[in-house]
Design a protein around this motif. Structure first.
Motif, PDB file in Angstrom:
ATOM      1  N   ALA A   1      44.531 -19.239 -25.643  1.00 53.42           N
ATOM      2  CA  ALA A   1      43.562 -20.282 -25.314  1.00 53.42           C
ATOM      3  C   ALA A   1      42.939 -20.842 -26.587  1.00 53.42           C
ATOM      4  O   ALA A   1      42.619 -20.107 -27.502  1.00 53.42           O
ATOM      5  N   ARG A   2      42.774 -22.111 -26.631  1.00 49.75           N
ATOM      6  CA  ARG A   2      42.147 -22.797 -27.757  1.00 49.75           C
ATOM      7  C   ARG A   2      40.641 -22.566 -27.691  1.00 49.75           C
ATOM      8  O   ARG A   2      40.039 -22.666 -26.632  1.00 49.75           O
ATOM      9  N   GLU A   3      40.055 -22.277 -28.825  1.00 50.99           N
ATOM     10  CA  GLU A   3      38.610 -22.094 -28.865  1.00 50.99           C
ATOM     11  C   GLU A   3      37.927 -23.429 -28.618  1.00 50.99           C
ATOM     12  O   GLU A   3      38.363 -24.469 -29.086  1.00 50.99           O
ATOM     13  N   SER A   4      36.809 -23.393 -27.911  1.00 60.62           N
ATOM     14  CA  SER A   4      36.136 -24.622 -27.503  1.00 60.62           C
ATOM     15  C   SER A   4      35.566 -25.419 -28.674  1.00 60.62           C
ATOM     16  O   SER A   4      35.328 -26.598 -28.554  1.00 60.62           O
ATOM     17  N   ASN A   5      35.329 -24.763 -29.834  1.00 57.49           N
ATOM     18  CA  ASN A   5      34.747 -25.494 -30.958  1.00 57.49           C
ATOM     19  C   ASN A   5      35.801 -26.123 -31.867  1.00 57.49           C
ATOM     20  O   ASN A   5      35.467 -26.730 -32.863  1.00 57.49           O
ATOM     21  N   GLN A   6      37.070 -25.974 -31.520  1.00 58.34           N
ATOM     22  CA  GLN A   6      38.117 -26.586 -32.325  1.00 58.34           C
ATOM     23  C   GLN A   6      38.110 -28.096 -32.101  1.00 58.34           C
ATOM     24  O   GLN A   6      37.870 -28.573 -31.000  1.00 58.34           O
ATOM     25  N   ASP A   7      38.361 -28.834 -33.170  1.00 57.80           N
ATOM     26  CA  ASP A   7      38.367 -30.295 -33.077  1.00 57.80           C
ATOM     27  C   ASP A   7      39.330 -30.796 -32.009  1.00 57.80           C
ATOM     28  O   ASP A   7      40.454 -30.310 -31.896  1.00 57.80           O
ATOM     29  N   LYS A   8      38.874 -31.777 -31.252  1.00 52.90           N
ATOM     30  CA  LYS A   8      39.749 -32.523 -30.351  1.00 52.90           C
ATOM     31  C   LYS A   8      40.410 -33.594 -31.206  1.00 52.90           C
ATOM     32  O   LYS A   8      39.745 -34.281 -31.978  1.00 52.90           O
ATOM     33  N   ILE A   9      41.691 -33.725 -31.059  1.00 53.07           N
ATOM     34  CA  ILE A   9      42.434 -34.732 -31.819  1.00 53.07           C
ATOM     35  C   ILE A   9      42.691 -35.912 -30.892  1.00 53.07           C
ATOM     36  O   ILE A   9      43.317 -35.772 -29.843  1.00 53.07           O
ATOM     37  N   ILE A  10      42.197 -37.080 -31.295  1.00 57.34           N
ATOM     38  CA  ILE A  10      42.366 -38.306 -30.521  1.00 57.34           C
ATOM     39  C   ILE A  10      43.273 -39.231 -31.322  1.00 57.34           C
ATOM     40  O   ILE A  10      42.990 -39.519 -32.487  1.00 57.34           O
ATOM     41  N   LEU A  11      44.344 -39.672 -30.708  1.00 63.13           N
ATOM     42  CA  LEU A  11      45.210 -40.661 -31.338  1.00 63.13           C
ATOM     43  C   LEU A  11      44.890 -42.015 -30.729  1.00 63.13           C
ATOM     44  O   LEU A  11      45.089 -42.230 -29.531  1.00 63.13           O
ATOM     45  N   LEU A  12      44.377 -42.907 -31.551  1.00 62.09           N
ATOM     46  CA  LEU A  12      44.090 -44.279 -31.127  1.00 62.09           C
ATOM     47  C   LEU A  12      45.227 -45.162 -31.618  1.00 62.09           C
ATOM     48  O   LEU A  12      45.486 -45.241 -32.817  1.00 62.09           O
ATOM     49  N   VAL A  13      45.910 -45.802 -30.681  1.00 61.85           N
ATOM     50  CA  VAL A  13      47.003 -46.710 -31.008  1.00 61.85           C
ATOM     51  C   VAL A  13      46.497 -48.115 -30.707  1.00 61.85           C
ATOM     52  O   VAL A  13      46.452 -48.543 -29.554  1.00 61.85           O
ATOM     53  N   GLU A  14      46.082 -48.800 -31.761  1.00 61.70           N
ATOM     54  CA  GLU A  14      45.368 -50.065 -31.602  1.00 61.70           C
ATOM     55  C   GLU A  14      45.630 -50.946 -32.815  1.00 61.70           C
ATOM     56  O   GLU A  14      45.544 -50.478 -33.945  1.00 61.70           O
ATOM     57  N   ASP A  15      45.934 -52.223 -32.581  1.00 58.14           N
ATOM     58  CA  ASP A  15      46.181 -53.131 -33.702  1.00 58.14           C
ATOM     59  C   ASP A  15      44.956 -53.962 -34.080  1.00 58.14           C
ATOM     60  O   ASP A  15      44.926 -54.563 -35.143  1.00 58.14           O
ATOM     61  N   SER A  16      43.919 -53.946 -33.267  1.00 59.43           N
ATOM     62  CA  SER A  16      42.713 -54.718 -33.565  1.00 59.43           C
ATOM     63  C   SER A  16      41.793 -53.932 -34.493  1.00 59.43           C
ATOM     64  O   SER A  16      41.277 -52.865 -34.116  1.00 59.43           O
ATOM     65  N   LYS A  17      41.552 -54.476 -35.677  1.00 58.46           N
ATOM     66  CA  LYS A  17      40.660 -53.810 -36.636  1.00 58.46           C
ATOM     67  C   LYS A  17      39.254 -53.665 -36.058  1.00 58.46           C
ATOM     68  O   LYS A  17      38.587 -52.656 -36.287  1.00 58.46           O
ATOM     69  N   ALA A  18      38.797 -54.652 -35.317  1.00 60.43           N
ATOM     70  CA  ALA A  18      37.456 -54.601 -34.732  1.00 60.43           C
ATOM     71  C   ALA A  18      37.342 -53.466 -33.714  1.00 60.43           C
ATOM     72  O   ALA A  18      36.344 -52.736 -33.699  1.00 60.43           O
TER      73      ALA A  18
ATOM     74  N   LEU B   1      39.604 -38.525 -35.242  1.00 60.22           N
ATOM     75  CA  LEU B   1      40.206 -39.748 -34.722  1.00 60.22           C
ATOM     76  C   LEU B   1      41.326 -40.151 -35.662  1.00 60.22           C
ATOM     77  O   LEU B   1      41.094 -40.447 -36.826  1.00 60.22           O
ATOM     78  N   MET B   2      42.538 -40.120 -35.166  1.00 59.14           N
ATOM     79  CA  MET B   2      43.703 -40.538 -35.917  1.00 59.14           C
ATOM     80  C   MET B   2      44.070 -41.932 -35.409  1.00 59.14           C
ATOM     81  O   MET B   2      44.020 -42.179 -34.205  1.00 59.14           O
ATOM     82  N   VAL B   3      44.433 -42.830 -36.314  1.00 58.65           N
ATOM     83  CA  VAL B   3      44.699 -44.218 -35.920  1.00 58.65           C
ATOM     84  C   VAL B   3      46.054 -44.660 -36.431  1.00 58.65           C
ATOM     85  O   VAL B   3      46.387 -44.439 -37.598  1.00 58.65           O
ATOM     86  N   VAL B   4      46.831 -45.263 -35.550  1.00 62.85           N
ATOM     87  CA  VAL B   4      48.047 -45.989 -35.930  1.00 62.85           C
ATOM     88  C   VAL B   4      47.941 -47.365 -35.302  1.00 62.85           C
ATOM     89  O   VAL B   4      47.280 -47.548 -34.281  1.00 62.85           O
ATOM     90  N   ARG B   5      48.624 -48.344 -35.931  1.00 58.58           N
ATOM     91  CA  ARG B   5      48.389 -49.732 -35.518  1.00 58.58           C
ATOM     92  C   ARG B   5      49.556 -50.396 -34.789  1.00 58.58           C
ATOM     93  O   ARG B   5      49.502 -51.581 -34.498  1.00 58.58           O
ATOM     94  N   ASP B   6      50.627 -49.637 -34.506  1.00 56.88           N
ATOM     95  CA  ASP B   6      51.723 -50.217 -33.727  1.00 56.88           C
ATOM     96  C   ASP B   6      52.489 -49.112 -33.002  1.00 56.88           C
ATOM     97  O   ASP B   6      52.280 -47.925 -33.258  1.00 56.88           O
TER      98      ASP B   6
END
Length: 148
Positions: free
Chosen positions: A3-20, A38-43
């Motif tokens: 089981a993952r410990e509850s205080n471990q970072d949640k990794i969110i992948l945001l796939v978004e091309d809008s800088k705003a 927050l990990m970001v890729v643009r395409d």
């Protein structure tokens, strides 16, 4: 499986091309009390390379949650969802479609591809800010996310 410990970072992948929109997510999540990255890729091509840990993304952490725009350059968000849900090593990662499209066909097709939810972006900055806070509250605080 351990089981993952509850205080471990949640990794969110945001796939978004809008800088705003990227900047908005970054600003809202700065105030989060939930440990996250927050990990970001643009395409769509970079999204799949990230998820498959290919090339420049070979050391990238596996996301617990994917937030995906539909209208992306190089590879459409619909194609990305189809590839994610067809891949046994990726299909359990929840995918939230966050897009400007309120087209019934886009909504239906997204759910047919097994997205976990479909949200239409508001064009109003205040409403969009609240929407991102709602995603954070539900998906990072309330829901138990899968892990490897």
């Amino acid at each position: 499986m351990i089981a993952r410990e509850s205080n471990q970072d949640k990794i969110i992948l945001l796939v978004e091309d809008s800088k705003a929109d990227i900047r908005l997510f970054q600003e809202v999540l700065k105030t989060s009390t939930i440990p996250h990255q927050l990990m970001v890729v643009r395409d769509g091509i970079d999204a799949m390379a990230y998820l498959r840990q290919e090339g420049e993304f070979s050391d990238s952490p596996r996301p617990n949650l994917i937030i995906l725009d539909l209208n992306l350059p190089r590879k459409d968000g619909r194609e990305v969802v189809a590839e994610i849900k067809a891949d046994p090593s990726l299909k359990r990662i929840p995918v939230i479609v966050l897009t400007t499209s309120s087209n019934d066909e886009d909504i239906n097709q997204s759910y047919e591809l097994y997205v976990n939810c479909y949200i239409t972006k508001s064009r109003n900055l205040k409403d969009l800010f609240k929407l991102v806070q709602g995603i954070e509250s539900f998906w990072l605080k309330t829901v138990t996310l899968p892990f490897e």
